[in-house]
Design a protein around this motif. Structure first.
Motif, PDB file in Angstrom:
ATOM      1  N   TYR A 160       5.516   4.159 -11.224  1.00  0.00           N
ATOM      2  CA  TYR A 160       6.664   5.009 -10.859  1.00  0.00           C
ATOM      3  C   TYR A 160       7.850   4.175 -10.369  1.00  0.00           C
ATOM      4  CZ  TYR A 160       3.055   8.450 -11.379  1.00  0.00           C
ATOM      5  OH  TYR A 160       2.035   9.202 -11.900  1.00  0.00           O
ATOM      6  N   GLY A 161       7.724   2.854 -10.478  1.00  0.00           N
ATOM      7  CA  GLY A 161       8.835   1.985 -10.088  1.00  0.00           C
ATOM      8  C   GLY A 161       9.152   2.026  -8.598  1.00  0.00           C
ATOM      9  N   ILE A 162       8.119   2.233  -7.770  1.00  0.00           N
ATOM     10  CA  ILE A 162       8.349   2.275  -6.315  1.00  0.00           C
ATOM     11  C   ILE A 162       7.836   0.967  -5.692  1.00  0.00           C
ATOM     12  CG2 ILE A 162       7.945   3.567  -4.185  1.00  0.00           C
ATOM     13  CD1 ILE A 162       7.124   5.954  -5.958  1.00  0.00           C
ATOM     14  N   PRO A 163       8.666   0.264  -4.928  1.00  0.00           N
ATOM     15  CA  PRO A 163       8.207  -0.984  -4.310  1.00  0.00           C
ATOM     16  C   PRO A 163       7.270  -0.736  -3.132  1.00  0.00           C
ATOM     17  CG  PRO A 163      10.456  -0.522  -3.631  1.00  0.00           C
ATOM     18  CD  PRO A 163      10.075   0.560  -4.616  1.00  0.00           C
ATOM     19  N   VAL A 164       6.401  -1.724  -2.873  1.00  0.00           N
ATOM     20  CA  VAL A 164       5.396  -1.603  -1.809  1.00  0.00           C
ATOM     21  C   VAL A 164       5.632  -2.647  -0.723  1.00  0.00           C
ATOM     22  CG1 VAL A 164       2.931  -1.860  -1.278  1.00  0.00           C
ATOM     23  CG2 VAL A 164       3.646  -0.642  -3.348  1.00  0.00           C
ATOM     24  N   LEU A 165       5.659  -2.199   0.520  1.00  0.00           N
ATOM     25  CA  LEU A 165       5.629  -3.113   1.658  1.00  0.00           C
ATOM     26  C   LEU A 165       4.195  -3.109   2.189  1.00  0.00           C
ATOM     27  CD1 LEU A 165       8.126  -3.855   4.400  1.00  0.00           C
ATOM     28  CD2 LEU A 165       5.812  -3.261   5.097  1.00  0.00           C
ATOM     29  N   GLU A 166       3.549  -4.270   2.126  1.00  0.00           N
ATOM     30  CA  GLU A 166       2.159  -4.390   2.560  1.00  0.00           C
ATOM     31  C   GLU A 166       2.131  -4.855   4.014  1.00  0.00           C
ATOM     32  OE1 GLU A 166      -0.012  -7.412   0.468  1.00  0.00           O
ATOM     33  OE2 GLU A 166      -1.948  -6.816   1.336  1.00  0.00           O
ATOM     34  N   ASP A 167       1.766  -3.948   4.916  1.00  0.00           N
ATOM     35  CA  ASP A 167       1.669  -4.297   6.334  1.00  0.00           C
ATOM     36  C   ASP A 167       0.331  -5.014   6.550  1.00  0.00           C
ATOM     37  OD1 ASP A 167       1.345  -4.450   9.051  1.00  0.00           O
ATOM     38  OD2 ASP A 167       1.889  -2.367   9.479  1.00  0.00           O
ATOM     39  N   ALA A 168       0.416  -6.353   6.503  1.00  0.00           N
ATOM     40  CA  ALA A 168      -0.787  -7.177   6.676  1.00  0.00           C
ATOM     41  C   ALA A 168      -0.842  -7.734   8.104  1.00  0.00           C
ATOM     42  CB  ALA A 168      -0.810  -8.297   5.644  1.00  0.00           C
ATOM     43  N   ALA A 169      -0.233  -7.000   9.048  1.00  0.00           N
ATOM     44  CA  ALA A 169      -0.177  -7.447  10.451  1.00  0.00           C
ATOM     45  C   ALA A 169      -1.570  -7.780  10.990  1.00  0.00           C
ATOM     46  CB  ALA A 169       0.482  -6.371  11.312  1.00  0.00           C
ATOM     47  N   GLU A 170      -2.556  -6.962  10.590  1.00  0.00           N
ATOM     48  CA  GLU A 170      -3.908  -7.121  11.139  1.00  0.00           C
ATOM     49  C   GLU A 170      -4.803  -7.945  10.217  1.00  0.00           C
ATOM     50  OE1 GLU A 170      -5.261  -3.101  11.845  1.00  0.00           O
ATOM     51  OE2 GLU A 170      -3.620  -2.687  13.237  1.00  0.00           O
ATOM     52  N   SER A 171      -4.287  -8.336   9.057  1.00  0.00           N
ATOM     53  CA  SER A 171      -5.178  -8.894   8.027  1.00  0.00           C
ATOM     54  C   SER A 171      -4.770 -10.301   7.592  1.00  0.00           C
ATOM     55  CB  SER A 171      -5.216  -7.954   6.825  1.00  0.00           C
ATOM     56  OG  SER A 171      -3.918  -7.752   6.310  1.00  0.00           O
ATOM     57  N   GLY A 204       6.061 -12.774  14.040  1.00  0.00           N
ATOM     58  CA  GLY A 204       5.642 -12.181  12.774  1.00  0.00           C
ATOM     59  C   GLY A 204       6.231 -12.972  11.632  1.00  0.00           C
ATOM     60  N   ALA A 205       5.981 -12.513  10.419  1.00  0.00           N
ATOM     61  CA  ALA A 205       6.544 -13.197   9.260  1.00  0.00           C
ATOM     62  C   ALA A 205       6.695 -12.224   8.117  1.00  0.00           C
ATOM     63  CB  ALA A 205       5.648 -14.363   8.832  1.00  0.00           C
ATOM     64  N   LEU A 206       7.692 -12.519   7.282  1.00  0.00           N
ATOM     65  CA  LEU A 206       7.920 -11.742   6.069  1.00  0.00           C
ATOM     66  C   LEU A 206       7.513 -12.597   4.881  1.00  0.00           C
ATOM     67  CD1 LEU A 206      10.774  -9.357   5.438  1.00  0.00           C
ATOM     68  CD2 LEU A 206      10.472 -11.143   3.743  1.00  0.00           C
ATOM     69  N   VAL A 207       6.777 -12.012   3.949  1.00  0.00           N
ATOM     70  CA  VAL A 207       6.214 -12.730   2.808  1.00  0.00           C
ATOM     71  C   VAL A 207       6.766 -12.117   1.523  1.00  0.00           C
ATOM     72  CG1 VAL A 207       4.046 -13.410   1.689  1.00  0.00           C
ATOM     73  CG2 VAL A 207       4.065 -12.883   4.143  1.00  0.00           C
ATOM     74  N   THR A 208       7.316 -12.934   0.631  1.00  0.00           N
ATOM     75  CA  THR A 208       7.745 -12.416  -0.667  1.00  0.00           C
ATOM     76  C   THR A 208       7.912 -13.557  -1.665  1.00  0.00           C
ATOM     77  OG1 THR A 208       9.438 -11.157  -1.860  1.00  0.00           O
ATOM     78  CG2 THR A 208      10.202 -12.467  -0.017  1.00  0.00           C
ATOM     79  N   SER A 209       7.785 -13.231  -2.954  1.00  0.00           N
ATOM     80  CA  SER A 209       8.029 -14.260  -3.964  1.00  0.00           C
ATOM     81  C   SER A 209       9.462 -14.163  -4.491  1.00  0.00           C
ATOM     82  CB  SER A 209       7.031 -14.104  -5.118  1.00  0.00           C
ATOM     83  OG  SER A 209       7.105 -12.791  -5.618  1.00  0.00           O
TER      84      SER A 209
END
Ligand code: PLP
Length: 385
Positions: A160-171, A204-209
């Motif tokens: 559906y062309g919707i971007p995902v923010l993966e909250d990996a705060a705990e992982s 914290g940190a932000l992760v992206t390619s």
């Protein structure tokens, strides 16, 4: 002389463990005069995180919450938008949606991962589209370190062309096969808060390619200062950068990440081995190929089978000076979100009603673990006093 009721040392839910390099790095930072938001530890910490987690770009920030806020902004979330969000999570997953003037649409969990259900996610997207609005983004969470079904979720989102923010705060350090949590989403977020698997004190940190997003994140995190001799601003920025002292702590902590995860996983196994045969007590299992950092060990109590309920267990532990916590209260049940839309049934609510987080600090001793398990066994035998 007899000591009556010696006060036992409090067992906390999750405290950090240090290896000694932390204070050395902080000392170095002081000696170099670099204690604020520029300094060599920030770059080293980011580089090391990038190496550790498979070469994505990483921007170190002052909290996981800031990273979620910036991340949603990079995904262009703004006033009037709808953002789908896992309901069973800590409030910091959802609050930044509201900071941006958007509306959260909360979704129930599935029983096997405790995270957002990919099938239900697709039904929700279709229903929102049928009501005239394509959701702007999706916030997924890997709760207590357990990966969500990220591959399936990304497939649905891409359809559906919707971007995902993966909250990996705990992982941090969790993975599915060889791919790390935080690198599945279009944007990933880590937290290095004091209670997480590794810490920077707060951070914290932000992760992206995506290189453009990485540059934009750095720009927005440093007050959106343009490259001029004077102060020039073309957009609204934030003071979200990580400082060099925190990064020094983080660099030391990161060197011990594998060991800390191994310790937390041993704690999980210890509880599981000691308690799993008690009727009405169950543990969150890994699916094949899934690897959880086991940030917190959680148990589910089925009161009719166990003969006691979650709250009785929590109070019994507390009476023995042992800290435990109910599972996150789902966002759709929170007073502050009572106006928000919710899709799903009672799965997340059931985890909240019957789930408890047990002490899970990496440095717990066997004696301390036995204090916890003994309490459960006595309750089970009905002889707890
Ligand atoms: C801890 C946490 C955050 C927030 O991280 P901070 O670094 O404390 O701001 C966000 N989401 C989840 C699921 C968390 O557990």
């Amino acid at each position: 002389m007899m000591i009556i009721n010696p006060p036992s040392k409090r067992i906390h839910l999750s405290v950090p463990e240090f290896d000694g390099k932390e204070s050395r790095y902080i000392h170095e930072a002081f000696q170099s005069g670099q204690i604020a938001t520029s300094g060599s530890f920030i770059e080293k910490f980011e580089d090391q995180l990038e190496r550790e987690f498979g070469g994505e770009n990483i921007v170190a920030l002052n909290s996981g919450t800031s990273a979620i806020h910036l991340g949603l902004q990079l995904l262009d979330v703004g006033r009037g938008d709808e953002v789908i969000c896992q309901s069973l999570t800590f409030a910091a997953s959802a609050n930044p949606i509201v900071y941006l003037g958007a509306q959260p649409i909360f979704v129930d969990s599935e029983s096997d991962t405790w995270n957002i259900c990919p099938q239900l996610l697709e039904e929700v997207i279709l229903d929102r589209i049928s009501k005239g609005k394509l959701p702007k983004a999706i916030v997924t969470v890997n709760l207590f370190g357990m990966p969500a079904k990220m591959k399936e979720i990304m497939e649905v989102a891409h359809r559906y062309g919707i971007p995902v923010l993966e909250d990996a705060a705990e992982s941090v350090g969790s993975r599915i096969h060889h791919r790390y949590c935080g690198t599945f989403g279009d944007i990933g977020v880590f937290s290095f808060n004091g209670n997480k698997v590794i810490t920077t004190g707060g951070g914290g940190a932000l992760v992206t390619s995506n290189d453009t997003w990485t540059k934009r994140a750095r720009h927005l995190a440093t007050q959106a200062k343009e490259n001029h001799p004077h102060y020039e601003h073309s957009s609204i920025g934030y003071n979200y950068k990580m400082n060099n002292l925190a990064a020094g702590i983080g660099l030391a902590q990161l060197g011990c990440l594998k060991e800390r995860i191994a310790q937390r996983r041993r704690i999980f196994s210890y509880y599981q081995n000691a308690l799993e045969n008690i009727a009405g007590i169950s543990f969150l299992k890994e699916l094949p190929g899934y690897f959880s950092n086991r940030w917190l060990t959680t148990v589910l109590i089925n009161p009719s089978e166990a003969g006691f309920d979650r709250e009785t267990l929590r109070l019994s532990l507390e009476s023995r000076n042992i800290e435990s916590k109910p599972i996150w209260k789902p966002m759709h049940l929170q007073p502050v979100f009572r106006q928000s839309t919710y899709y799903g049934g009672e799965i997340a609510a059931g985890f909240f009603a019957n789930g408890l987080c047990l002490p899970s600090s990496s440095n717990l001793t066997v004696q301390e673990l036995d204090r916890v398990t003994e309490c459960l066994m006595l309750l089970h035998q009905g002889v707890f006093k």
